[in-house]
Each structure stands twice: as C-alpha cells, then as structure tokens.
Scaffold this motif. Structure first.
Motif, PDB file in Angstrom:
ATOM      1  N   LYS A 101       0.826  -1.211   0.000  1.00 46.48           N
ATOM      2  CA  LYS A 101       0.000   0.000   0.000  1.00 46.48           C
ATOM      3  C   LYS A 101       0.862   1.264   0.000  1.00 46.48           C
ATOM      4  O   LYS A 101       0.445   2.305  -0.517  1.00 46.48           O
ATOM      5  CB  LYS A 101      -0.953  -0.010   1.183  1.00 46.48           C
ATOM      6  N   HIS A 102       2.078   1.182   0.565  1.00 46.56           N
ATOM      7  CA  HIS A 102       2.982   2.334   0.528  1.00 46.56           C
ATOM      8  C   HIS A 102       3.480   2.572  -0.895  1.00 46.56           C
ATOM      9  O   HIS A 102       3.557   3.718  -1.358  1.00 46.56           O
ATOM     10  CB  HIS A 102       4.161   2.107   1.468  1.00 46.56           C
ATOM     11  N   GLU A 104       1.872   1.822  -3.530  1.00 42.50           N
ATOM     12  CA  GLU A 104       0.731   2.339  -4.284  1.00 42.50           C
ATOM     13  C   GLU A 104       0.473   3.818  -3.989  1.00 42.50           C
ATOM     14  O   GLU A 104       0.175   4.597  -4.895  1.00 42.50           O
ATOM     15  CB  GLU A 104      -0.512   1.508  -3.957  1.00 42.50           C
ATOM     16  N   GLU A 105       0.623   4.228  -2.708  1.00 36.42           N
ATOM     17  CA  GLU A 105       0.326   5.626  -2.371  1.00 36.42           C
ATOM     18  C   GLU A 105       1.346   6.588  -2.965  1.00 36.42           C
ATOM     19  O   GLU A 105       1.049   7.762  -3.170  1.00 36.42           O
ATOM     20  CB  GLU A 105       0.268   5.809  -0.849  1.00 36.42           C
ATOM     21  N   THR A 106       2.567   6.094  -3.229  1.00 35.97           N
ATOM     22  CA  THR A 106       3.600   6.947  -3.812  1.00 35.97           C
ATOM     23  C   THR A 106       3.713   6.749  -5.324  1.00 35.97           C
ATOM     24  O   THR A 106       4.651   7.243  -5.952  1.00 35.97           O
ATOM     25  CB  THR A 106       4.968   6.670  -3.153  1.00 35.97           C
ATOM     26  N   ASN A 107       2.743   6.015  -5.888  1.00 32.40           N
ATOM     27  CA  ASN A 107       2.696   5.765  -7.341  1.00 32.40           C
ATOM     28  C   ASN A 107       3.979   5.114  -7.854  1.00 32.40           C
ATOM     29  O   ASN A 107       4.432   5.401  -8.977  1.00 32.40           O
ATOM     30  CB  ASN A 107       2.422   7.075  -8.093  1.00 32.40           C
ATOM     31  N   ALA A 108       4.552   4.238  -7.036  1.00 31.01           N
ATOM     32  CA  ALA A 108       5.769   3.522  -7.424  1.00 31.01           C
ATOM     33  C   ALA A 108       5.393   2.107  -7.861  1.00 31.01           C
ATOM     34  O   ALA A 108       4.480   1.500  -7.298  1.00 31.01           O
ATOM     35  CB  ALA A 108       6.744   3.461  -6.256  1.00 31.01           C
ATOM     36  N   PRO A 109       6.086   1.572  -8.852  1.00 35.92           N
ATOM     37  CA  PRO A 109       5.807   0.197  -9.259  1.00 35.92           C
ATOM     38  C   PRO A 109       6.172  -0.786  -8.138  1.00 35.92           C
ATOM     39  O   PRO A 109       7.084  -0.520  -7.350  1.00 35.92           O
ATOM     40  CB  PRO A 109       6.699  -0.003 -10.485  1.00 35.92           C
ATOM     41  N   GLU A 263       1.902   2.417   4.471  1.00 30.60           N
ATOM     42  CA  GLU A 263       1.304   3.638   3.926  1.00 30.60           C
ATOM     43  C   GLU A 263       1.027   4.642   5.036  1.00 30.60           C
ATOM     44  O   GLU A 263       0.947   4.295   6.204  1.00 30.60           O
ATOM     45  CB  GLU A 263       0.005   3.308   3.179  1.00 30.60           C
ATOM     46  N   GLY A 268       3.175  10.354   0.728  1.00 31.88           N
ATOM     47  CA  GLY A 268       2.045   9.728   0.066  1.00 31.88           C
ATOM     48  C   GLY A 268       0.841  10.635  -0.127  1.00 31.88           C
ATOM     49  O   GLY A 268      -0.098  10.269  -0.834  1.00 31.88           O
ATOM     50  N   PRO A 270      -1.209  14.054  -1.515  1.00 34.79           N
ATOM     51  CA  PRO A 270      -1.088  14.969  -2.655  1.00 34.79           C
ATOM     52  C   PRO A 270      -0.136  16.113  -2.283  1.00 34.79           C
ATOM     53  O   PRO A 270      -0.092  16.542  -1.124  1.00 34.79           O
ATOM     54  CB  PRO A 270      -2.521  15.471  -2.857  1.00 34.79           C
ATOM     55  N   GLU A 271       0.590  16.601  -3.245  1.00 37.89           N
ATOM     56  CA  GLU A 271       1.653  17.578  -2.964  1.00 37.89           C
ATOM     57  C   GLU A 271       1.145  18.784  -2.179  1.00 37.89           C
ATOM     58  O   GLU A 271       1.820  19.277  -1.268  1.00 37.89           O
ATOM     59  CB  GLU A 271       2.301  18.021  -4.269  1.00 37.89           C
TER      60      GLU A 271
END
Length: 300
Positions: A101-102, A104-109, A263, A268, A270-271
């Motif tokens: 889930k971490h 995924e939250e950072t949009n990393a593969p 996560e 994680g 939004p900016e």
C-alpha cells in the motif's frame, strides 16, 4: 526477553526490562558473585545467542528474588536515559518500498526484487532523545519500521532457515529528508542525517515476537495516528529479506535490517497537502510486542 541499553555516566549499560523495572545487568552481576561472567553488553548477548539469554534470565531471576540486590540493580524505566537498543551494528541495511500500500500511495511500481540501501551509525539514537531537523532540508518525513536484528552469521541461507539466524526485533523511525532523498536516483543522502534512526526502546528476542509478519505497526504524530498497518502487508517478508541479502553479502551478529514502512507517510499525500515534520513535533512508533518509541523533533 526485552533488552534495554541505557546511558549512565556517558557510557552504555545493558538492562533487562521486567514488570518490576529494568535490571541493571552489570550492577546485578557485581552483587551476585556466581554471575560474575554474565554478558554486560548488548552485542555480547547477541553474539552469545541462546546461552547468553539463558545466563541473563537466570541473573535477572536471582536479582529480583534478592531484596538487597534489587535495591542496587533495579531501575525505574521512566527514569532512564535510553541509548539505541543495538549500539554498534556492523551493517545497517534498509529495504525500500516494501509495503504494497505504501508503493501504491507513492505511485511507485511494485518492486520485483528488494530495493536495498544503507544507513550509518551516525543515524542511531534512542527512545526519548531529541532529533535535529537538518537545516539543509525542508521535507523530513517519518517512517515506522520493523527492524530485524541478526543473531547468527548468515551466508547463502534459504528462506526456510532464514529466521533461525535472527536474534530479535525492534522499532525504528526511518526518518527521511525527502528533498535530499529525491535529489538523485540514490536515496542515501536523505536517509543518513544525524539521529535519523531512533532505535528501541527494547530489543525483543525472537521467541517473544513469534511471526514477525503478523504485527500491528503504527506511527503517531502529535497524538494523531498517521500510519496504521500490519507487517503482513510487506511485499518481501522477513524470511525472504534475510535470505535474499545473505545471497549477496555475509550477515553477522548485530547487523540490523530496516524492513520498510507502510502507507501513511507525508510523501504519500497529494503535494498540496504535504506537511512535513517541524520543530516541536513528537513522533511515536508502536509495533505490537516491541513497545513504544517516542522522539521530539527540534531545530538543528
């Protein structure tokens, strides 16, 4: 058994946490002649393995059953100045993006292999100590993590036997200066600022922990729960991590492995919603069976 390192007169001392308080091992051994050879350093216990644990257990039982010895050797835990629960690791190895889930939250593969990097001994500090926020960063993030402490030399071990080489486990806050971390493809700079690895408060032996991939893990900032997960969400489980690393380098007693964070980190968000740690923030890491690690952030 819960081992504690505390600081007295500028030196690290070994303690064992009990329901009655923390037994100062050196003081107890000095008061009980038959235990004069007991290990009085956390690394001596790690290297001594089961025999050292049994010797310590006998010493603690003897100390607690003797009122005179207890008066000399028993300390109130809340009065201690803690050191890092492992004081001189030969290696500090970290696993990045190891919770599904971490990632995924950072949009990393999702990694195909464990992502490894390292930290150094300058990052170590203990429960209750202030952590300076480096003046070269404006983006220090928290990361609750489970630490594996190696107890037996491991080289080319398979998964089935990997956890036999583990002495125990502890909490860490793998603090990360995200602006420095992301400056280059190598993460080291953002991970290795002074006191960026508060470790403890206890080093808990593996027999008391059981399955390391079935532990609740949380991070709390100023009373607000930011991370709330379980080590079952690891992509690479603890046995796989130890085995994988041992294929490439020899792990020795006292080495520590930081196994990744779940996560809920600031990175994680939004900016526009990211609020990084600031002076005065109090960060607590809690992992089931391993106690509570708390540190306050201060200006450098």
């Amino acid at each position: 058994m819960k081992l504690v390192t505390f600081i007295e007169n500028g030196e690290f001392r070994l303690g064992v946490a009990t329901e009655k308080g923390v037994v100062d091992v050196a003081a107890a051994a000095a008061a009980l002649a038959s235990f004069a050879g007991a290990p009085t350093d956390v690394h001596a216990v790690i290297e001594g393995g089961q025999a050292a644990i049994e010797a310590l257990s006998a010493l603690v039982d003897a100390a607690l059953s003797d009122a005179n010895v207890s008066a000399q050797a028993l300390k109130a835990e809340d009065a201690l100045t803690f050191g890092p629960c492992v004081t001189r690791p030969n290696k500090i190895i970290c696993v990045g993006l190891n919770y599904r889930k971490h990632a995924e939250e950072t949009n990393a593969p999702i990694p195909q292999y464990p992502i490894l990097f390292n930290k150094f001994n300058n990052t170590l500090t203990g429960h209750g100590h202030d952590v300076p926020l480096p003046r070269v960063s404006n983006a220090v993030d928290y990361e609750a993590e489970l630490v594996i402490v190696i107890g037996k030399t491991a080289k080319y071990v398979d998964r089935e036997n990997a956890l036999d080489h583990v002495f125990g486990y502890c909490n860490v806050n793998d603090l990360s200066a995200r602006d420095l971390q992301m400056r280059t493809p190598q993460w080291l700079l953002g991970k290795t600022c002074d006191k960026f690895s508060p470790l403890g408060p206890y080093l808990v032996t593996a027999d008391e922990v059981g399955d390391p991939n079935a532990l609740d893990i949380r991070c709390i900032v100023n009373g607000e729960v930011r991370q709330n997960s379980n080590t079952s969400d690891m992509i690479f489980r603890c046995d796989e991590i130890v085995s994988y690393i041992s294929q490439h380098m020899t792990l020795v007693p006292g080495d520590i492995i930081l196994t990744g964070t779940p996560e809920g980190v600031v990175l994680g968000y939004p900016e526009e919603k990211r609020v990084y740690l600031k002076p005065g923030d109090v960060v607590t890491i809690e992992i089931e069976k391993l106690g509570t690690l708390t540190n306050r952030m201060v200006a450098e």
